[in-house]
Motif scaffolding. Structure first.
Motif, short mmCIF file in Angstrom:
data_model
loop_
_atom_site.label_atom_id
_atom_site.label_comp_id
_atom_site.label_asym_id
_atom_site.label_seq_id
_atom_site.Cartn_x
_atom_site.Cartn_y
_atom_site.Cartn_z
N ARG A 114 0.81 -1.22 0.00
CA ARG A 114 0.00 0.00 0.00
C ARG A 114 0.84 1.27 0.00
N LYS A 115 2.10 1.19 0.37
CA LYS A 115 2.93 2.39 0.47
C LYS A 115 3.45 2.86 -0.88
N SER A 116 3.64 1.96 -1.81
CA SER A 116 4.18 2.33 -3.12
C SER A 116 3.05 2.33 -4.15
N ILE A 117 2.75 3.52 -4.65
CA ILE A 117 1.66 3.67 -5.60
C ILE A 117 1.99 2.99 -6.91
N LEU A 118 3.24 3.05 -7.31
CA LEU A 118 3.65 2.44 -8.57
C LEU A 118 3.48 0.92 -8.53
N LEU A 119 3.81 0.30 -7.41
CA LEU A 119 3.63 -1.15 -7.30
C LEU A 119 2.16 -1.53 -7.29
N VAL A 120 1.32 -0.70 -6.71
CA VAL A 120 -0.12 -0.98 -6.72
C VAL A 120 -0.64 -0.93 -8.15
N LEU A 121 -0.20 0.05 -8.93
CA LEU A 121 -0.62 0.13 -10.33
C LEU A 121 -0.12 -1.08 -11.13
N LEU A 122 1.10 -1.50 -10.87
CA LEU A 122 1.63 -2.68 -11.57
C LEU A 122 0.87 -3.94 -11.20
N CYS A 123 0.49 -4.05 -9.93
CA CYS A 123 -0.26 -5.23 -9.50
C CYS A 123 -1.68 -5.22 -10.08
N LEU A 124 -2.27 -4.05 -10.22
CA LEU A 124 -3.58 -3.97 -10.88
C LEU A 124 -3.48 -4.38 -12.34
N GLU A 125 -2.42 -4.00 -12.99
CA GLU A 125 -2.20 -4.44 -14.37
C GLU A 125 -2.03 -5.95 -14.44
N LEU A 126 -1.32 -6.51 -13.47
CA LEU A 126 -1.14 -7.96 -13.43
C LEU A 126 -2.47 -8.68 -13.23
#
Length: 101
Positions: free
Chosen positions: A26-38
């Motif tokens: 939840r702290k890294s917005i970029l990782l959340v976006l990448l996980c949503l893409e996954l």
């Protein structure tokens, strides 16, 4: 071509990895976006493998719409990320709720 059952299992693994990434990062917005893409790509793989398994074209049509939604989601998410970076000077997600004001 992958066997449809193997592709379904692979899509399930991608989906679980994506959901766990959204929940635990939840702290890294970029990782959340990448996980949503996954997650969206896992759903896409599932639609294509079921379309192949059932010899039906509807899954491929829905996969095209999922790709469209994924492109819109990434463009919108990156635009929000740019605005957030301009306001805060960082892309950490600690103060993301300040964008509501």
């Amino acid at each position: 071509m992958l066997h449809p059952v193997f592709a379904l299992n692979l899509a399930l693994c991608f989906f679980v990895i994506g959901v766990m990434g959204v929940v635990f990062n939840r702290k890294s917005i970029l990782l959340v976006l990448l996980c949503l893409e996954l997650i969206l790509l896992a759903v896409n793989l599932q639609l294509l493998s079921l379309s192949s398994l059932l010899h039906d074209v509807e899954g491929q049509v829905f996969a095209f719409f999922v790709l469209t939604v994924a492109a819109a989601e990434s463009a919108t998410g990156l635009a929000i990320l740019v605005v957030y970076y301009r306001l805060m000077g960082t892309i950490g997600g600690e103060y993301m709720n300040l964008l509501r004001d």
